[in-house]
Design an enzyme around this catalytic site. Structure first.
Site, PDB file in Angstrom:
ATOM      1  N   ARG A 108       0.818  -1.296   0.201  1.00 15.02           N
ATOM      2  CA  ARG A 108      -0.034   0.020  -0.139  1.00 15.02           C
ATOM      3  C   ARG A 108       0.799   1.187  -0.039  1.00 15.02           C
ATOM      4  O   ARG A 108       1.801   1.298   0.814  1.00 15.02           O
ATOM      5  CB  ARG A 108      -0.779  -0.024   1.098  1.00 15.02           C
ATOM      6  CG  ARG A 108      -2.026  -0.741   1.352  1.00 15.02           C
ATOM      7  CD  ARG A 108      -3.294  -0.377   2.140  1.00 15.02           C
ATOM      8  NE  ARG A 108      -2.650   0.006   3.751  1.00 15.02           N
ATOM      9  CZ  ARG A 108      -3.330   0.395   4.470  1.00 15.02           C
ATOM     10  NH1 ARG A 108      -4.625   0.063   4.336  1.00 15.02           N
ATOM     11  NH2 ARG A 108      -2.906   0.833   5.630  1.00 15.02           N
ATOM     12  N   ASP A 204       0.328  -3.514  11.951  1.00 14.36           N
ATOM     13  CA  ASP A 204       0.799  -4.035  10.439  1.00 14.36           C
ATOM     14  C   ASP A 204       1.178  -5.646  10.312  1.00 14.36           C
ATOM     15  O   ASP A 204       2.233  -5.892  11.353  1.00 14.36           O
ATOM     16  CB  ASP A 204       2.088  -3.257  10.003  1.00 14.36           C
ATOM     17  CG  ASP A 204       2.447  -3.509   8.802  1.00 14.36           C
ATOM     18  OD1 ASP A 204       2.166  -2.440   7.996  1.00 14.36           O
ATOM     19  OD2 ASP A 204       2.661  -4.773   8.300  1.00 14.36           O
ATOM     20  N   ASP A 207       4.622  -6.628   9.132  1.00 16.92           N
ATOM     21  CA  ASP A 207       5.950  -6.378  10.017  1.00 16.92           C
ATOM     22  C   ASP A 207       5.874  -7.446  11.232  1.00 16.92           C
ATOM     23  O   ASP A 207       6.802  -7.660  11.659  1.00 16.92           O
ATOM     24  CB  ASP A 207       5.827  -4.957  10.623  1.00 16.92           C
ATOM     25  CG  ASP A 207       6.091  -3.917   9.296  1.00 16.92           C
ATOM     26  OD1 ASP A 207       6.765  -4.286   8.278  1.00 16.92           O
ATOM     27  OD2 ASP A 207       5.803  -2.738   9.640  1.00 16.92           O
TER      28      ASP A 207
HETATM   29  O1  LIG Z   1      -7.282  -3.433   2.348  1.00 16.57           O
HETATM   30  P1  LIG Z   1      -6.048  -2.483   2.026  1.00 16.57           P
HETATM   31  O2  LIG Z   1      -6.381  -0.998   2.202  1.00 16.57           O
HETATM   32  O3  LIG Z   1      -5.437  -2.767   0.701  1.00 16.57           O
HETATM   33  O4  LIG Z   1      -4.981  -2.934   2.905  1.00 16.57           O
HETATM   34  C1  LIG Z   1      -4.585  -4.385   3.356  1.00 16.57           C
HETATM   35  C2  LIG Z   1      -3.251  -4.472   3.063  1.00 16.57           C
HETATM   36  O5  LIG Z   1      -2.124  -3.917   3.583  1.00 16.57           O
HETATM   37  C3  LIG Z   1      -1.297  -5.050   4.152  1.00 16.57           C
HETATM   38  O6  LIG Z   1      -0.129  -5.063   3.323  1.00 16.57           O
HETATM   39  P2  LIG Z   1       0.866  -3.985   3.269  1.00 16.57           P
HETATM   40  O7  LIG Z   1       0.732  -2.897   2.280  1.00 16.57           O
HETATM   41  O8  LIG Z   1       1.356  -3.719   4.461  1.00 16.57           O
HETATM   42  O9  LIG Z   1       2.007  -4.886   2.562  1.00 16.57           O
HETATM   43  P3  LIG Z   1       3.158  -6.111   3.437  1.00 16.57           P
HETATM   44  O10 LIG Z   1       2.185  -7.430   3.420  1.00 16.57           O
HETATM   45  O11 LIG Z   1       4.297  -6.193   2.617  1.00 16.57           O
HETATM   46  O12 LIG Z   1       3.501  -5.448   4.830  1.00 16.57           O
HETATM   47  C4  LIG Z   1      -2.241  -6.075   4.386  1.00 16.57           C
HETATM   48  O13 LIG Z   1      -1.401  -7.193   4.191  1.00 16.57           O
HETATM   49  C5  LIG Z   1      -3.137  -6.152   2.938  1.00 16.57           C
HETATM   50  O14 LIG Z   1      -2.269  -6.684   1.940  1.00 16.57           O
HETATM   51  O1  LIG Z   2      -4.681  -2.488  10.050  1.00 19.09           O
HETATM   52  C1  LIG Z   2      -3.740  -2.797   9.032  1.00 19.09           C
HETATM   53  C2  LIG Z   2      -4.182  -2.245   7.950  1.00 19.09           C
HETATM   54  C3  LIG Z   2      -3.512  -2.555   6.609  1.00 19.09           C
HETATM   55  N1  LIG Z   2      -2.438  -3.368   6.902  1.00 19.09           N
HETATM   56  C4  LIG Z   2      -2.135  -4.046   8.081  1.00 19.09           C
HETATM   57  O2  LIG Z   2      -1.220  -4.762   8.123  1.00 19.09           O
HETATM   58  N2  LIG Z   2      -2.992  -3.736   9.073  1.00 19.09           N
HETATM   59 MG   LIG Z   3       2.498  -4.294   6.087  1.00 12.15          MG
END
Ligand SMILES: O=P(O)(O)OC[C@H]1O[C@H](OP(=O)(O)OP(=O)(O)O)[C@H](O)[C@@H]1O
Ligand SMILES: O=c1cc[nH]c(=O)[nH]1
Ligand SMILES: [Mg+2]
Length: 213
Positions: A108, A204, A207
């Site tokens: 995101r 997150d 993370d």
């Molecule tokens: O519904 P949305 O608003 O699209 O958000 C959800 C997304 O955000 C997070 O990923 P992130 O972007 O943190 O990537 P990551 O898994 O690499 O940490 C999560 O794992 C989803 O993929």
């Molecule tokens: O709460 C949230 C929203 C988006 N992605 C995450 O990992 N946590």
């Molecule tokens: Mg993430």
């Protein structure tokens, strides 16, 4: 908000709710967080595959030959949304070891909260498979909607999504986007904050799974 119960299910099993409460705790360490995500994915996958059709099969037990049931040739593809979705793959593979695994890489944008794609690869015959998209977090819905779109564009017909924590906004966006997708989650939380994080949520997920906080 009310959702169509034929397309949206919150897994309210006591074990799921218990494990999810530990997952949410900010003091839960990376090793335990990863293990709990695996366990929740397995319990959720069990529910998401409840309607798989069965066929007869003949089995010789040590005592006699009899007719029993087996899953009727269902081909499964697990599609994690990177990174956090990877944490759910092993739990589903424990249930369906022969499943293929495709990947959608997205993150995101921190300013716009829109998903940015960096990778996409699906297994062959995607149109014949039950596709289980896995991602622990459904916030705005942007990432999951993009993954559904890639799968539909590739010809997927049976698409189901498994998340662990969802926001009402995200669930509505996904169900409105695709009238045929089925969505499973372990919790429907209250709302999103200004940074589009789920409240109360668990932070997150990527993370916390990978210890990159
Ligand atoms: O519904 P949305 O608003 O699209 O958000 C959800 C997304 O955000 C997070 O990923 P992130 O972007 O943190 O990537 P990551 O898994 O690499 O940490 C999560 O794992 C989803 O993929
Ligand atoms: O709460 C949230 C929203 C988006 N992605 C995450 O990992 N946590
Ligand atoms: Mg993430």
């Amino acid at each position: 908000m009310e959702f169509d119960e034929n397309r949206f299910k919150v897994i309210d099993h006591p074990l799921v709710q218990h494990k999810l409460s530990i997952l949410r705790d900010k003091n839960t360490v990376t090793k335990d967080f990863r293990q709990l995500v695996t366990e929740l994915a397995m319990l959720e996958g069990y529910e998401a595959m409840r309607d798989f059709p069965l066929e007869d099969c003949v089995v010789e037990t040590p005592l006699e030959t009899a007719t029993f049931k087996r899953v009727a040739g269902k081909k499964v593809a697990i599609i994690p949304i990177l990174r956090a979705g990877l944490g759910m793959v092993d739990g589903i593979l424990a249930l369906v070891p022969s499943a293929r695994v495709g990947h959608v890489g997205m993150y995101r944008d921190p300013e716009t909260h829109e998903p940015v794609q960096y990778y996409c690869k699906f297994p062959p015959s995607i149109e014949d498979r039950t596709c289980l998209i896995v991602d622990p977090m459904l916030a705005t819905g942007g990432s999951l909607i993009a993954a559904i779109k890639y799968l539909r564009d590739a010809g997927a017909k049976d698409v189901r999504a498994l998340t662990i924590v969802s926001s009402p906004e995200g669930v509505k966006a996904v169900l409105d986007y695709d009238p045929n997708v089925r969505l499973y989650t372990c919790a429907l939380d209250r709302e999103l904050n200004d940074a589009a994080y789920i409240l109360p949520g668990l932070g997150d997920a990527g993370d916390r799974i990978y210890g990159t906080l």
